[in-house]
Scaffold this active site. Structure first.
Site, PDB file in Angstrom:
ATOM      1  N   ASN A   1       5.470   3.274  14.513  1.00 31.75           N
ATOM      2  CA  ASN A   1       5.131   3.714  15.876  1.00 31.75           C
ATOM      3  C   ASN A   1       5.026   2.517  16.821  1.00 31.75           C
ATOM      4  OD1 ASN A   1       1.920   3.278  16.473  1.00 31.75           O
ATOM      5  ND2 ASN A   1       2.254   3.565  14.281  1.00 31.75           N
ATOM      6  N   HIS A   2       4.810   1.315  16.267  1.00 32.77           N
ATOM      7  CA  HIS A   2       4.638   0.142  17.129  1.00 32.77           C
ATOM      8  C   HIS A   2       5.959  -0.358  17.727  1.00 32.77           C
ATOM      9  CE1 HIS A   2       0.468   0.339  16.285  1.00 32.77           C
ATOM     10  NE2 HIS A   2       0.730   0.405  14.984  1.00 32.77           N
TER      11      HIS A   2
ATOM     12  N   LYS B   1      10.377  -4.120  14.235  1.00 36.79           N
ATOM     13  CA  LYS B   1      10.768  -2.758  13.863  1.00 36.79           C
ATOM     14  C   LYS B   1      11.924  -2.279  14.747  1.00 36.79           C
ATOM     15  CE  LYS B   1       7.900  -2.407  10.483  1.00 36.79           C
ATOM     16  NZ  LYS B   1       8.429  -2.433   9.097  1.00 36.79           N
TER      17      LYS B   1
ATOM     18  N   GLY C   1       0.801  -1.221   0.000  1.00 41.35           N
ATOM     19  CA  GLY C   1       0.000   0.000   0.000  1.00 41.35           C
ATOM     20  C   GLY C   1       0.833   1.270   0.000  1.00 41.35           C
TER      21      GLY C   1
ATOM     22  N   GLY D   1       9.397  -3.426   2.622  1.00 41.70           N
ATOM     23  CA  GLY D   1       8.904  -4.802   2.508  1.00 41.70           C
ATOM     24  C   GLY D   1       8.704  -5.470   3.857  1.00 41.70           C
TER      25      GLY D   1
ATOM     26  N   TYR E   1       5.380  -7.744  15.781  1.00 40.34           N
ATOM     27  CA  TYR E   1       5.613  -6.809  14.667  1.00 40.34           C
ATOM     28  C   TYR E   1       6.448  -5.613  15.144  1.00 40.34           C
ATOM     29  CZ  TYR E   1       4.366  -2.937  11.525  1.00 40.34           C
ATOM     30  OH  TYR E   1       4.396  -1.850  10.698  1.00 40.34           O
TER      31      TYR E   1
ATOM     32  N   ARG F   1      -8.104   8.257  16.177  1.00 35.72           N
ATOM     33  CA  ARG F   1      -6.665   8.094  16.454  1.00 35.72           C
ATOM     34  C   ARG F   1      -5.822   8.680  15.321  1.00 35.72           C
ATOM     35  NH1 ARG F   1      -2.593   4.153  15.195  1.00 35.72           N
ATOM     36  NH2 ARG F   1      -0.993   4.074  16.815  1.00 35.72           N
TER      37      ARG F   1
ATOM     38  N   SER G   1       0.254   6.450  10.642  1.00 31.82           N
ATOM     39  CA  SER G   1      -0.784   5.757   9.865  1.00 31.82           C
ATOM     40  C   SER G   1      -0.782   6.347   8.464  1.00 31.82           C
ATOM     41  CB  SER G   1      -2.155   5.958  10.510  1.00 31.82           C
ATOM     42  OG  SER G   1      -2.117   5.642  11.889  1.00 31.82           O
TER      43      SER G   1
HETATM   44  C1  15L Z   1       1.579   0.227  11.277  1.00 30.78           C
HETATM   45  O1  15L Z   1       2.763   0.059  11.527  1.00 30.78           O
HETATM   46  C2  15L Z   1       0.864  -0.648  10.328  1.00 30.78           C
HETATM   47  O2  15L Z   1       1.700  -1.098   9.294  1.00 30.78           O
HETATM   48  C3  15L Z   1      -0.358  -0.002   9.731  1.00 30.78           C
HETATM   49  O3  15L Z   1      -1.151  -1.014   9.176  1.00 30.78           O
HETATM   50  C4  15L Z   1      -1.178   0.808  10.743  1.00 30.78           C
HETATM   51  O4  15L Z   1      -1.844  -0.051  11.597  1.00 30.78           O
HETATM   52  C5  15L Z   1      -0.279   1.761  11.496  1.00 30.78           C
HETATM   53  O5  15L Z   1       0.872   1.128  12.008  1.00 30.78           O
HETATM   54  C6  15L Z   1      -1.006   2.504  12.620  1.00 30.78           C
HETATM   55  O6  15L Z   1      -0.527   2.508  13.757  1.00 30.78           O
HETATM   56  O7  15L Z   1      -2.034   3.105  12.328  1.00 30.78           O
END
Ligand code: 15L
Length: 258
Positions: free
Chosen positions: A108-109, A137, A11, A68, A133, A171, A162
């Site tokens: 951000n995660h 990162k 995307g 990727g 996930y 959010r 996002s």
């Molecule tokens: C991400 O890292 C995800 O790839 C994406 O799908 C969203 O969920 C985004 O974070 C988010 O926090 O909105």
């Protein structure tokens, strides 16, 4: 300036391709899914987990934009293979092929379990991943740091919020990165002179931003969009997990069990 983009069928890459196109630039598009190249583009069907194919794809490139991998939570074995081992192979391939710069799509995660107190979270927040996930990162950022310090690559990690065409939830009024601003941020990361190793937040100029843009601006990023323009259109979710930076990724619904 020749740029290899991994995850080219995804995307974010799909939104970026037209925005990163330049008359003097080749975009080499790599994905496991076939991609149809347009003018100024080349396609490579390969996995980031294939070091030989990655090294070949890196040849002649001035930079890699590594998008990727899995973009949401998955079982550990998949995250480890695709996101962690795959990202190692991207950095190693860049090093072997002499590519001087890697821009890494972090998230951000990576810091999702930090409490959200409404104040702007600073740059370089200590890792506090909210998922496997998010761990991947953090690992990617750590690999970037290593490949900078040990091998001199310039590495810019983007802790993306996002990135979608439009914000769709409340959010995202804080976390949205518009496609145009994403392209601006990537251009800044690609063109800043000798950035070294950096970790920057990736959001637009959102009125309700939760994150600092100081470090991103220091690279030359000037966001132009503001999620507030869509405030009347978003779904209000009042998610209890918005007390954390990672929002719903902090929910027990994402427990992987075992
Ligand atoms: C991400 O890292 C995800 O790839 C994406 O799908 C969203 O969920 C985004 O974070 C988010 O926090 O909105």
């Amino acid at each position: 300036m020749n740029l290899l983009i991994t995850g080219a069928a995804g995307g974010v890459a799909t939104m970026l391709r037209p925005r990163l196109a330049r008359p003097d630039r080749v975009l080499r598009l790599l994905d496991i899914a076939p991609v149809t190249p347009g003018a100024g583009e080349e396609a490579v069907t390969a996995s980031v987990t294939d070091l030989d194919a990655m090294t070949e794809a890196c040849r002649g490139m001035d930079a890699v934009l590594h998008l990727g991998g899995l973009s949401t939570e998955h079982a550990w074995d998949d995250i480890a293979a695709v996101n962690i081992d795959g990202t190692y192979r991207v950095f190693e391939a860049a090093r072997r092929a002499g590519v001087p710069r890697v821009v890494f799509a972090s998230s951000n995660h990576a810091v999702g379990f930090h409490p959200n107190d409404g104040a702007e979270a600073p740059d370089y927040g200590f890792p506090r991943p909210d998922t496997f996930y998010g761990v991947s990162k953090v690992a990617g950022e750590a690999l970037g740091s290593l490949y900078h310090d040990r091998y001199g690559l310039d590495v810019v990690c983007l802790r993306i919020g996002s990135c979608f065409e439009r914000p769709s939830t409340d959010r995202m009024l804080a976390t949205w990165l518009s496609p145009d601003d994403c392209a601006r941020l990537v251009e800044a990361a690609l063109s800043a002179p000798s950035p070294g190793f950096r970790v920057v937040w990736g959001i637009s100029a959102n009125t309700r931003a939760w994150w600092s843009l100081a470090e991103a601006r220091s690279l030359g990023y000037e966001p132009q969009d503001n999620a507030e323009d869509y405030a009347g259109e978003v779904t209000v979710e009042a998610d209890e997990y918005d007390r954390f930076l990672g929002g719903a990724f902090c929910s027990p619904k994402l427990d992987q069990g075992g």
